[in-house]
Design a protein around this motif. Structure first.
Motif, PDB file in Angstrom:
ATOM      1  N   PRO A  77       0.806  -1.226   0.000  1.00  0.00           N
ATOM      2  CA  PRO A  77       0.000   0.000   0.000  1.00  0.00           C
ATOM      3  C   PRO A  77       0.842   1.280   0.000  1.00  0.00           C
ATOM      4  O   PRO A  77       0.300   2.371   0.011  1.00  0.00           O
ATOM      5  CB  PRO A  77      -0.803  -0.122   1.294  1.00  0.00           C
ATOM      6  N   CYS A  78       2.143   1.153  -0.043  1.00  0.00           N
ATOM      7  CA  CYS A  78       3.036   2.304   0.084  1.00  0.00           C
ATOM      8  C   CYS A  78       3.370   2.925  -1.268  1.00  0.00           C
ATOM      9  O   CYS A  78       3.207   2.304  -2.314  1.00  0.00           O
ATOM     10  CB  CYS A  78       4.333   1.883   0.759  1.00  0.00           C
ATOM     11  N   LYS A  79       3.881   4.145  -1.217  1.00  0.00           N
ATOM     12  CA  LYS A  79       4.307   4.862  -2.420  1.00  0.00           C
ATOM     13  C   LYS A  79       5.812   4.659  -2.599  1.00  0.00           C
ATOM     14  O   LYS A  79       6.592   4.980  -1.709  1.00  0.00           O
ATOM     15  CB  LYS A  79       4.007   6.351  -2.260  1.00  0.00           C
ATOM     16  N   LYS A  80       6.199   4.134  -3.753  1.00  0.00           N
ATOM     17  CA  LYS A  80       7.624   3.940  -4.028  1.00  0.00           C
ATOM     18  C   LYS A  80       8.239   5.281  -4.417  1.00  0.00           C
ATOM     19  O   LYS A  80       7.739   5.976  -5.295  1.00  0.00           O
ATOM     20  CB  LYS A  80       7.831   2.922  -5.148  1.00  0.00           C
ATOM     21  N   LEU A  81       9.336   5.626  -3.722  1.00  0.00           N
ATOM     22  CA  LEU A  81      10.003   6.900  -3.970  1.00  0.00           C
ATOM     23  C   LEU A  81      11.239   6.759  -4.852  1.00  0.00           C
ATOM     24  O   LEU A  81      11.681   7.730  -5.456  1.00  0.00           O
ATOM     25  CB  LEU A  81      10.403   7.559  -2.647  1.00  0.00           C
ATOM     26  N   GLY A  82      11.810   5.578  -4.875  1.00  0.00           N
ATOM     27  CA  GLY A  82      13.024   5.402  -5.667  1.00  0.00           C
ATOM     28  C   GLY A  82      13.840   4.225  -5.190  1.00  0.00           C
ATOM     29  O   GLY A  82      13.336   3.321  -4.514  1.00  0.00           O
ATOM     30  N   LYS A  83      15.116   4.279  -5.535  1.00  0.00           N
ATOM     31  CA  LYS A  83      16.033   3.186  -5.230  1.00  0.00           C
ATOM     32  C   LYS A  83      17.348   3.785  -4.740  1.00  0.00           C
ATOM     33  O   LYS A  83      17.749   4.856  -5.214  1.00  0.00           O
ATOM     34  CB  LYS A  83      16.265   2.366  -6.492  1.00  0.00           C
ATOM     35  N   VAL A  84      17.996   3.113  -3.794  1.00  0.00           N
ATOM     36  CA  VAL A  84      19.331   3.527  -3.360  1.00  0.00           C
ATOM     37  C   VAL A  84      20.290   2.351  -3.527  1.00  0.00           C
ATOM     38  O   VAL A  84      19.914   1.202  -3.350  1.00  0.00           O
ATOM     39  CB  VAL A  84      19.358   4.041  -1.899  1.00  0.00           C
ATOM     40  N   GLU A  85      21.490   2.683  -3.907  1.00  0.00           N
ATOM     41  CA  GLU A  85      22.564   1.706  -4.048  1.00  0.00           C
ATOM     42  C   GLU A  85      23.560   1.977  -2.930  1.00  0.00           C
ATOM     43  O   GLU A  85      23.983   3.120  -2.755  1.00  0.00           O
ATOM     44  CB  GLU A  85      23.266   1.868  -5.406  1.00  0.00           C
ATOM     45  N   THR A  86      23.923   0.941  -2.190  1.00  0.00           N
ATOM     46  CA  THR A  86      24.865   1.136  -1.094  1.00  0.00           C
ATOM     47  C   THR A  86      26.090   0.266  -1.298  1.00  0.00           C
ATOM     48  O   THR A  86      26.039  -0.767  -1.963  1.00  0.00           O
ATOM     49  CB  THR A  86      24.215   0.805   0.270  1.00  0.00           C
ATOM     50  N   ARG A 142      24.717  -3.510  -2.357  1.00  0.00           N
ATOM     51  CA  ARG A 142      23.334  -3.979  -2.294  1.00  0.00           C
ATOM     52  C   ARG A 142      22.389  -2.847  -2.689  1.00  0.00           C
ATOM     53  O   ARG A 142      22.650  -1.685  -2.393  1.00  0.00           O
ATOM     54  CB  ARG A 142      22.993  -4.455  -0.884  1.00  0.00           C
ATOM     55  N   SER A 143      21.290  -3.182  -3.336  1.00  0.00           N
ATOM     56  CA  SER A 143      20.269  -2.207  -3.746  1.00  0.00           C
ATOM     57  C   SER A 143      19.040  -2.338  -2.855  1.00  0.00           C
ATOM     58  O   SER A 143      18.673  -3.443  -2.453  1.00  0.00           O
ATOM     59  CB  SER A 143      19.853  -2.449  -5.192  1.00  0.00           C
ATOM     60  N   PHE A 144      18.418  -1.205  -2.599  1.00  0.00           N
ATOM     61  CA  PHE A 144      17.202  -1.152  -1.787  1.00  0.00           C
ATOM     62  C   PHE A 144      16.189  -0.257  -2.479  1.00  0.00           C
ATOM     63  O   PHE A 144      16.545   0.790  -3.012  1.00  0.00           O
ATOM     64  CB  PHE A 144      17.487  -0.537  -0.411  1.00  0.00           C
ATOM     65  N   ASP A 145      14.918  -0.659  -2.467  1.00  0.00           N
ATOM     66  CA  ASP A 145      13.836   0.222  -2.887  1.00  0.00           C
ATOM     67  C   ASP A 145      13.412   1.047  -1.676  1.00  0.00           C
ATOM     68  O   ASP A 145      13.409   0.549  -0.544  1.00  0.00           O
ATOM     69  CB  ASP A 145      12.639  -0.568  -3.417  1.00  0.00           C
ATOM     70  N   VAL A 146      13.036   2.295  -1.929  1.00  0.00           N
ATOM     71  CA  VAL A 146      12.644   3.216  -0.864  1.00  0.00           C
ATOM     72  C   VAL A 146      11.157   3.530  -1.013  1.00  0.00           C
ATOM     73  O   VAL A 146      10.694   3.841  -2.118  1.00  0.00           O
ATOM     74  CB  VAL A 146      13.463   4.524  -0.932  1.00  0.00           C
ATOM     75  N   TYR A 147      10.438   3.465   0.093  1.00  0.00           N
ATOM     76  CA  TYR A 147       8.994   3.696   0.095  1.00  0.00           C
ATOM     77  C   TYR A 147       8.609   4.709   1.166  1.00  0.00           C
ATOM     78  O   TYR A 147       9.306   4.877   2.166  1.00  0.00           O
ATOM     79  CB  TYR A 147       8.236   2.395   0.407  1.00  0.00           C
ATOM     80  N   GLN A 148       7.464   5.327   0.935  1.00  0.00           N
ATOM     81  CA  GLN A 148       6.821   6.152   1.952  1.00  0.00           C
ATOM     82  C   GLN A 148       5.519   5.443   2.310  1.00  0.00           C
ATOM     83  O   GLN A 148       4.611   5.345   1.481  1.00  0.00           O
ATOM     84  CB  GLN A 148       6.535   7.555   1.439  1.00  0.00           C
ATOM     85  N   CYS A 149       5.479   4.926   3.516  1.00  0.00           N
ATOM     86  CA  CYS A 149       4.311   4.144   3.954  1.00  0.00           C
ATOM     87  C   CYS A 149       3.453   4.885   4.972  1.00  0.00           C
ATOM     88  O   CYS A 149       2.308   4.514   5.203  1.00  0.00           O
ATOM     89  CB  CYS A 149       4.783   2.822   4.565  1.00  0.00           C
ATOM     90  N   PHE A 150       4.016   5.889   5.607  1.00  0.00           N
ATOM     91  CA  PHE A 150       3.297   6.608   6.648  1.00  0.00           C
ATOM     92  C   PHE A 150       3.191   8.082   6.257  1.00  0.00           C
ATOM     93  O   PHE A 150       4.055   8.593   5.529  1.00  0.00           O
ATOM     94  CB  PHE A 150       4.030   6.486   7.988  1.00  0.00           C
ATOM     95  N   PRO A 151       2.159   8.769   6.719  1.00  0.00           N
ATOM     96  CA  PRO A 151       2.037  10.196   6.400  1.00  0.00           C
ATOM     97  C   PRO A 151       3.259  10.956   6.907  1.00  0.00           C
ATOM     98  O   PRO A 151       3.808  10.634   7.965  1.00  0.00           O
ATOM     99  CB  PRO A 151       0.791  10.647   7.149  1.00  0.00           C
ATOM    100  N   THR A 152       3.685  11.942   6.126  1.00  0.00           N
ATOM    101  CA  THR A 152       4.845  12.737   6.560  1.00  0.00           C
ATOM    102  C   THR A 152       4.455  13.609   7.733  1.00  0.00           C
ATOM    103  O   THR A 152       3.328  14.094   7.830  1.00  0.00           O
ATOM    104  CB  THR A 152       5.375  13.612   5.408  1.00  0.00           C
ATOM    105  N   ARG A 153       5.427  13.793   8.609  1.00  0.00           N
ATOM    106  CA  ARG A 153       5.200  14.628   9.795  1.00  0.00           C
ATOM    107  C   ARG A 153       5.587  16.060   9.464  1.00  0.00           C
ATOM    108  O   ARG A 153       6.609  16.306   8.848  1.00  0.00           O
ATOM    109  CB  ARG A 153       6.041  14.127  10.968  1.00  0.00           C
ATOM    110  N   MET A 154       4.799  16.985   9.895  1.00  0.00           N
ATOM    111  CA  MET A 154       5.106  18.402   9.649  1.00  0.00           C
ATOM    112  C   MET A 154       5.731  19.017  10.859  1.00  0.00           C
ATOM    113  O   MET A 154       5.605  18.710  11.932  1.00  0.00           O
ATOM    114  CB  MET A 154       3.836  19.179   9.303  1.00  0.00           C
TER     115      MET A 154
END
Length: 107
Positions: A40-49, A95-107
Motif C-alpha cells: 500500500p506504500c508509495k515507491k520513492l526510488g532506489k538507493v545503491e549502497t 546492495r540495492s534497496f527500494d525506498v517507500y513512503q508508507c506513513f504520512p509525513t510529519r510536519m
C-alpha cells in the motif's frame, strides 16, 4: 614474528568494527524484507549502497549486511522515505534497496 602478530590482531579488530552509523533521520526508516509489507506504500526510488566487504579477508556477512542497511536507511531519509526493502543480494559489498513512503509525513 611480533610484527606479524600485531598485524593479524589489528585486522581482526578492524574487521569487527561497525563503520556506519545511522543518522537521526535514518533512525525513522524501517527495514522490511517482504514486498507484501509495502504494497500500500508509495515507491520513492532506489538507493545503491556499498561498504568494504574485505580487509585482507572477508568481513562477517551479518556486519556487512547491517552496514549496508544502515547506509540505505540514511539515504532513504534524505528523500523522505520511511521504509526500505532489499532488492538484491549482497555482491562484493554492494546492495540495492527500494525506498517507500508508507506513513504520512510529519510536519
Amino acid at each position: 614474528m611480533k610484527k606479524i602478530l600485531i598485524a593479524v590482531c589489528s585486522c581482526l579488530i578492524l574487521s569487527s568494527c561497525t563503520w556506519v552509523k545511522v543518522t537521526s533521520k535514518g533512525e525513522g526508516v524501517r527495514l522490511v524484507h517482504s514486498a507484501r509489507a509495502v504494497q500500500p506504500c508509495k515507491k520513492l526510488g532506489k538507493v545503491e549502497t556499498k561498504v568494504v566487504s574485505k580487509i585482507v579477508f572477508n568481513r562477517d556477512q551479518e556486519k556487512v549486511a547491517g552496514e549496508l542497511a544502515d547506509l540505505a536507511r540514511n539515504e532513504a531519509a534524505l528523500i523522505n522515505g520511511d521504509t526500505i526493502v532489499p532488492v538484491s543480494e549482497i555482491n562484493e559489498g554492494r546492495r540495492s534497496f527500494d525506498v517507500y513512503q508508507c506513513f504520512p509525513t510529519r510536519m
